[in-house]
Enzyme design. Structure first.
Site, PDB file in Angstrom:
ATOM      1  N   LYS A   9     -23.399  33.079   4.910  1.00 45.17           N
ATOM      2  CA  LYS A   9     -22.548  33.954   5.199  1.00 45.17           C
ATOM      3  C   LYS A   9     -21.060  33.721   4.985  1.00 45.17           C
ATOM      4  O   LYS A   9     -20.508  32.473   4.971  1.00 45.17           O
ATOM      5  CB  LYS A   9     -23.092  34.647   6.377  1.00 45.17           C
ATOM      6  CG  LYS A   9     -22.778  33.422   7.524  1.00 45.17           C
ATOM      7  CD  LYS A   9     -21.481  33.499   8.337  1.00 45.17           C
ATOM      8  CE  LYS A   9     -21.258  32.159   9.215  1.00 45.17           C
ATOM      9  NZ  LYS A   9     -19.863  31.923   9.534  1.00 45.17           N
ATOM     10  N   ASP A  42     -25.553  32.415  15.405  1.00 49.18           N
ATOM     11  CA  ASP A  42     -25.547  32.960  14.260  1.00 49.18           C
ATOM     12  C   ASP A  42     -27.085  33.186  13.649  1.00 49.18           C
ATOM     13  O   ASP A  42     -27.067  33.707  12.801  1.00 49.18           O
ATOM     14  CB  ASP A  42     -24.956  32.242  13.105  1.00 49.18           C
ATOM     15  CG  ASP A  42     -23.312  32.157  13.226  1.00 49.18           C
ATOM     16  OD1 ASP A  42     -22.833  33.190  13.967  1.00 49.18           O
ATOM     17  OD2 ASP A  42     -22.710  31.707  12.518  1.00 49.18           O
TER      18      ASP A  42
HETATM   19  O1  C5P Z   1     -24.377  28.554  18.922  1.00 55.61           O
HETATM   20  P1  C5P Z   1     -23.966  27.291  18.107  1.00 55.61           P
HETATM   21  O2  C5P Z   1     -24.939  26.278  18.291  1.00 55.61           O
HETATM   22  O3  C5P Z   1     -23.902  27.764  16.647  1.00 55.61           O
HETATM   23  O4  C5P Z   1     -22.598  26.829  18.265  1.00 55.61           O
HETATM   24  C1  C5P Z   1     -22.034  25.629  18.117  1.00 55.61           C
HETATM   25  C2  C5P Z   1     -20.810  25.562  18.973  1.00 55.61           C
HETATM   26  O5  C5P Z   1     -19.697  26.354  18.757  1.00 55.61           O
HETATM   27  C3  C5P Z   1     -20.804  25.700  20.426  1.00 55.61           C
HETATM   28  O6  C5P Z   1     -21.675  24.437  21.006  1.00 55.61           O
HETATM   29  C4  C5P Z   1     -19.684  26.031  21.071  1.00 55.61           C
HETATM   30  O7  C5P Z   1     -18.846  24.817  21.128  1.00 55.61           O
HETATM   31  C5  C5P Z   1     -19.061  26.730  19.693  1.00 55.61           C
HETATM   32  N1  C5P Z   1     -19.270  28.024  19.863  1.00 55.61           N
HETATM   33  C6  C5P Z   1     -18.536  28.958  20.883  1.00 55.61           C
HETATM   34  N2  C5P Z   1     -18.485  30.298  21.082  1.00 55.61           N
HETATM   35  C7  C5P Z   1     -19.504  30.859  20.203  1.00 55.61           C
HETATM   36  C8  C5P Z   1     -20.137  30.306  19.315  1.00 55.61           C
HETATM   37  C9  C5P Z   1     -19.957  29.055  19.052  1.00 55.61           C
HETATM   38  O8  C5P Z   1     -17.664  28.244  21.568  1.00 55.61           O
HETATM   39  N3  C5P Z   1     -19.394  32.141  20.267  1.00 55.61           N
END
Ligand code: C5P
Length: 324
Positions: free
Chosen positions: A28, A179
Site C-alpha cells: 500500500k 494496518d
Molecule cells: O500496529 P502496528 O504493530 O503496525 O504498529 C507499530 C508501531 O507503530 C506501534 O507499536 C506504535 O509505536 C506505532 N503506531 C502508533 N499509532 C498507530 C499505529 C502505529 O503509534 N496508529
C-alpha cells in the site's frame, strides 16, 4: 469479504474441497495521513487513506495432516520464506537492522496470523498448515508488507477452512496490527482509530506511480516517537462525514488531484530519524509512504537523471495502483 478472482484455490485429491491456495498480498501507499494525537494506549489516532498497489508478496497455503509429534493445543504451521534478497534482508546498518529483516520463524506476522486463525476457529488440533511466503515487498519501508501478508493468510484460511462459518476476521486483524484490517478489504479505503476502522471508498481510476527505495529502512515506532504528538484532545469527524468528504474528493480524481490532497504528518519525524530523507524528498518533489522509507511520485516519469537520485543510490520502480 471479496474473494480474489485471479487466484483460485486448487482442489484436494480427495475432492472434498480446496487444499491449497495461492494469493497475492499487495503493498500500500498512504494517499493521506493525518495524526490527530497521542492516545493513552500508546498508539496515535489517525485519519488515513490507503491505496493498494501492484507490488505484491505471494502467499501459498496448503492444508495437510497434523504432525503427531506436535503437542496438543499448539498450532502446527510450517513456514517457508523465499524471495528477493533485497526484500527479505534490507541493506541496513547498526540498530536499524531488526527493522529491515524479515523474520523467518514464528514471529513473522504471516505465521502469527495463521496461528491466531487456527485457534480462533478451534482447528489447532485438527489440521496442519504449510505456509510459503514469497517476499517481494521490502520490509521497514512503509508499504505495509507484513500487514498485507497477515491479512492474506487470514483470508486464505477463511477460504480453505472457514467456508463462510469461520471466525470474524476483522478482530483478528486488529489484534495483529493497525494496518492489517485494511488489507482484508484493499483498494482505496479511509482508515480511522489507530488504523483498524476501515471504510472502503469508491476507487479513483488506476494511476501510475514511481516508488523510490532508499538504501535504508525506518522503524515505525521510532517515527511515531519522533513526532512527539500532543495528547489526543479532539475527536475525528463522524465516520459518515469523513467518508462523504473523501468520496467527493476521490470521484474522478486525477493524479494531479491526488497530489493536491496529499498529506503525511509522519514525513517530518521520519526526516528527523533519517536526515538523508530531507535531501531526497524535496529535490524530487516526492512523498513518503507512511513512516517510510519508501518515497513515491505520481506518474511514470522515473527521475533517475536528477542529481539527488544519483547521490542517494536509490532504486526506482514503476508501479500502478491496484483495485480491490
Ligand atoms: O500496529 P502496528 O504493530 O503496525 O504498529 C507499530 C508501531 O507503530 C506501534 O507499536 C506504535 O509505536 C506505532 N503506531 C502508533 N499509532 C498507530 C499505529 C502505529 O503509534 N496508529
Amino acid at each position: 469479504m471479496t474473494k480474489s478472482p485471479q487466484h483460485p484455490a486448487s482442489r484436494s485429491d480427495s475432492g472434498k474441497g480446496p487444499a491449497h491456495i495461492r494469493l497475492s498480498a499487495p503493498a500500500k501507499i498512504n494517499l493521506y495521513l493525518e495524526v490527530l494525537g497521542h492516545r493513552e494506549d500508546g498508539f496515535h489516532e489517525l485519519i488515513t487513506v490507503l491505496q493498494t498497489i501492484d507490488l505484491a508478496d505471494v502467499i501459498e497455503l496448503r492444508v495437510r495432516e497434523r504432525e503427531p509429534a506436535i503437542p496438543v493445543g499448539r498450532a502446527d504451521v510450517c513456514f517457508e520464506l523465499t524471495g528477493d534478497s533485497s526484500a527479505v534482508t534490507a541493506v541496513v546498518e547498526g540498530e536499524d537492522q531488526a527493522a529491515g529483516r524479515v523474520p523467518d520463524g514464528p514471529e513473522n506476522l504471516a505465521v502469527r496470523a495463521a496461528v491466531a486463525w487456527l485457534h480462533a476457529a478451534g482447528k489447532q488440533d485438527e489440521v496442519g498448515i504449510d505456509l510459503r511466503l514469497q517476499k517481494n515487498i521490502p520490509a521497514g519501508a512503509g508499504l505495509g508488507g507484513g500487514s498485507s501478508d497477515a491479512a492474506t493468510v487470514l483470508r486464505g484460511l477463511d477460504q480453505l477452512l472457514g467456508h463462510s462459518e469461520g471466525p470474524a476476521l476483522a478482530p483478528l486483524a486488529a489484534e495483529l496490527g493497525s494496518d492489517v484490517a485494511f488489507f482484508l478489504v484493499g483498494g482505496t479505503a479511509l482508515c480511522t482509530g489507530r488504523g483498524e476502522n476501515v471504510i472502503p471508498l469508491a476507487e479513483p481510476d488506476p494511476f501510475d506511480l514511481v516508488l523510490g527505495f532508499p538504501d535504508f529502512t525506518i522503524p515505525t515506532p521510532a517515527v511515531y516517537a519522533a513526532l512527539n504528538a500532543p495528547a489526543l484532545t479532539r475527536a475525528a469527524s463522524p465516520p459518515r462525514e469523513l467518508q462523504k468528504a473523501w468520496a467527493n474528493r476521490l470521484a474522478g480524481a486525477t493524479p494531479s488531484d491526488l497530489e493536491q490532497f496529499f498529506r503525511n504528518d509522519l514525513e517530518d519525524p521520519a526526516c528527523s530519524v533519517r536526515s538523508e530523507l530531507v535531501d531526497l524528498l524535496a529535490p524530487l518533489d516526492a512523498h513518503l509512504s507512511g513512516s517510510g522509507s519508501t518515497l513515491f511520485l505520481y506518474g511514470s516519469d522515473t527521475p533517475t537523471t536528477r542529481p539527488a537520485c544519483r547521490r542517494a543510490l536509490m532504486r526506482f520502480a514503476r508501479h500502478r495502483s491496484r483495485k480491490r
